[in-house]
Write a protein that holds these residues in place. Structure first.
Motif, short mmCIF file in Angstrom:
data_model
loop_
_atom_site.label_atom_id
_atom_site.label_comp_id
_atom_site.label_asym_id
_atom_site.label_seq_id
_atom_site.Cartn_x
_atom_site.Cartn_y
_atom_site.Cartn_z
N ARG A 156 -7.76 -1.95 1.01
CA ARG A 156 -6.71 -0.93 0.90
C ARG A 156 -6.72 -0.24 -0.46
O ARG A 156 -5.81 0.53 -0.76
CB ARG A 156 -5.33 -1.56 1.13
CG ARG A 156 -5.20 -2.45 2.35
CD ARG A 156 -5.31 -1.70 3.65
NE ARG A 156 -4.94 -2.59 4.74
CZ ARG A 156 -3.71 -2.74 5.21
NH1 ARG A 156 -2.71 -2.04 4.69
NH2 ARG A 156 -3.45 -3.57 6.21
N GLU A 176 0.82 -1.21 0.00
CA GLU A 176 0.00 0.00 0.00
C GLU A 176 0.86 1.26 0.00
O GLU A 176 0.48 2.28 -0.58
CB GLU A 176 -0.93 -0.01 1.21
CG GLU A 176 -1.91 1.15 1.26
CD GLU A 176 -2.77 1.13 2.50
OE1 GLU A 176 -3.86 1.74 2.47
OE2 GLU A 176 -2.37 0.51 3.51
N SER A 177 2.02 1.19 0.63
CA SER A 177 2.88 2.36 0.75
C SER A 177 3.42 2.85 -0.60
O SER A 177 3.91 3.98 -0.69
CB SER A 177 4.05 2.06 1.69
OG SER A 177 4.98 1.17 1.09
N TYR A 178 3.35 2.03 -1.64
CA TYR A 178 3.86 2.42 -2.96
C TYR A 178 2.81 3.08 -3.84
O TYR A 178 3.13 3.62 -4.90
CB TYR A 178 4.45 1.21 -3.69
CG TYR A 178 5.72 0.70 -3.04
CD1 TYR A 178 6.95 1.29 -3.32
CD2 TYR A 178 5.68 -0.34 -2.11
CE1 TYR A 178 8.11 0.84 -2.71
CE2 TYR A 178 6.84 -0.78 -1.50
CZ TYR A 178 8.04 -0.19 -1.79
OH TYR A 178 9.19 -0.62 -1.17
N LYS A 179 1.55 3.04 -3.41
CA LYS A 179 0.47 3.52 -4.25
C LYS A 179 0.60 4.98 -4.65
O LYS A 179 0.20 5.39 -5.74
CB LYS A 179 -0.88 3.31 -3.56
CG LYS A 179 -1.39 1.89 -3.58
CD LYS A 179 -2.60 1.71 -2.68
CE LYS A 179 -3.58 2.82 -2.85
NZ LYS A 179 -4.71 2.73 -1.88
N ASP A 180 1.18 5.81 -3.75
CA ASP A 180 1.32 7.23 -4.06
C ASP A 180 2.58 7.52 -4.88
O ASP A 180 2.77 8.66 -5.34
CB ASP A 180 1.36 8.04 -2.76
CG ASP A 180 0.03 8.01 -2.02
OD1 ASP A 180 -1.01 7.81 -2.68
OD2 ASP A 180 0.03 8.17 -0.78
N LYS A 181 3.43 6.52 -5.05
CA LYS A 181 4.67 6.71 -5.83
C LYS A 181 4.48 6.28 -7.28
O LYS A 181 4.86 7.00 -8.20
CB LYS A 181 5.80 5.92 -5.18
CG LYS A 181 6.10 6.31 -3.74
CD LYS A 181 7.15 5.39 -3.12
CE LYS A 181 7.36 5.72 -1.65
NZ LYS A 181 8.33 4.80 -1.00
N TYR A 194 1.76 3.60 -9.91
CA TYR A 194 0.56 2.77 -9.99
C TYR A 194 0.98 1.33 -9.65
O TYR A 194 1.88 0.77 -10.27
CB TYR A 194 -0.04 2.84 -11.39
CG TYR A 194 -1.20 1.90 -11.61
CD1 TYR A 194 -2.24 1.82 -10.68
CD2 TYR A 194 -1.26 1.09 -12.73
CE1 TYR A 194 -3.31 0.96 -10.88
CE2 TYR A 194 -2.33 0.22 -12.94
CZ TYR A 194 -3.34 0.15 -12.01
OH TYR A 194 -4.39 -0.71 -12.19
N THR A 195 0.31 0.75 -8.65
CA THR A 195 0.73 -0.55 -8.12
C THR A 195 -0.43 -1.53 -8.14
O THR A 195 -1.54 -1.19 -7.73
CB THR A 195 1.23 -0.39 -6.66
OG1 THR A 195 2.32 0.56 -6.65
CG2 THR A 195 1.71 -1.72 -6.10
#
Length: 313
Positions: free
Chosen positions: A182, A138-143, A145-146
């Motif tokens: 999430r 989830e922590s990569y979603k703002d960096k 598209y995951t």
């Protein structure tokens, strides 16, 4: 024919990515060196019966190399044919959430920090997603598209036992629920042509997924490869290869039954020529794809056409 998705009558990945990122996006397939609980003895040591020794990463990078080197090697090779500055870091081989949380973080960080990476895709098993790992993803979603790719393959628990999948359907459903809580997108793999499955069985899997909260699907043709446990099942008469026209017809029906918003990432698959036992017609990939598209056009089939006519399991 409904062509709201560009030149194809279904919500294809290329159209989705171009719309999202404003241009062509290439997938870079990586082998991060992970194992699988279905191979290391945690569940079994044989793996899924269809899975090759590369853990479904037959076209991924070399696991002996760093993520950075794999990424650059593959990017350089692709750029000789097509020019692009946008890439998906695709953790493809084996189970890519099966490891120490710090190791996972290190590998993921290395991938998303490569120049031009706009998305990260992580292929894994639904029984390898605890809360800490989901927190990390989830922590990569703002960096970037995951999304997560889950290898369901079939909705049938009977077939799951036959292919030694190692978990039942309830495990998949729980993982899907946790990921969607999430708002993590989920792409599901389904294999058409598994041992002992007929047309009705295959379409049950499609109908089931069409009514689930998934964002993408990969429809694979079963490839029998040398050195896999499924070879013995084939020799025992448990597996019969589909003919190309049969596959083309089933894919058309599947596309028509899928919900319109589900992105179709693939409608066939690839296997290394030197490993493939059958069906050999699958090596003629463009002929297969052209036949699928011709069938869709002739029958005026588009994604979602049959969706409301079928209920979830």
């Amino acid at each position: 024919m409904n062509k709201q998705w560009g030149d194809k009558p279904y919500n294809n990945l290329n159209h989705f990515l171009r719309k999202k990122f404003g241009g062509k996006v290439f997938k870079v397939s990586l082998d991060a060196g992970f194992s699988c609980p279905n191979r290391d003895g945690n569940i079994s040591r044989t793996g899924c019966t269809f899975c090759s020794s590369r853990g479904a990463g037959d076209f991924a990078g070399n696991r002996d190399f760093s993520i950075t080197r794999q990424f650059n090697d593959i990017k350089e090779m692709m750029n000789k044919k097509w020019k692009s500055d946008k890439y998906i870091a695709y953790f493809q081989a084996y189970t890519n959430t099966y490891g120490d949380i710090e190791e996972l973080k290190e590998k993921y960080n290395e991938a998303v920090n490569q120049s031009g990476v706009v998305a990260m895709a992580i292929a894994t098993r639904p029984d390898c997603l605890d809360d800490k790992i989901i927190d990390l993803i989830e922590s990569y979603k703002d960096k970037v598209y995951t999304w997560i790719e889950l290898g369901l393959q079939t909705v049938s628990d009977k077939t799951a036992i036959l292919i030694n999948r190692g978990y039942d359907l309830s495990v998949f459903e729980y993982a899907l629920e946790k990921l969607r809580e999430r708002d993590i997108d989920v792409v599901v793999h389904a294999i058409l042509g598994l041992p002992q499955e007929n047309r009705e069985d295959m379409l049950k899997t499609v109908d089931y997924l069409a009514h689930k909260d998934i964002q993408g699907i990969k429809l694979h043709l079963l490839h029998l490869m040398k050195g896999t446990p499924m070879v013995k099942q084939y020799e025992q008469g448990l597996l019969k290869f589909m003919e190309m026209d049969e596959y083309v017809e089933i894919i058309g029906e599947a596309i028509g039954r899928l919900r319109e918003d589900i992105v179709i990432h693939r409608i066939t698959g690839d296997a290394p020529r030197d490993l493939l036992i059958g069906p050999m017609w699958s090596l003629k990939k463009w002929e297969v794809l052209n036949s699928i598209h011709k069938n869709l056009e002739e029958k005026n089939i588009y994604q979602g056409k049959f969706y409301k006519a079928y209920c979830s399991l």
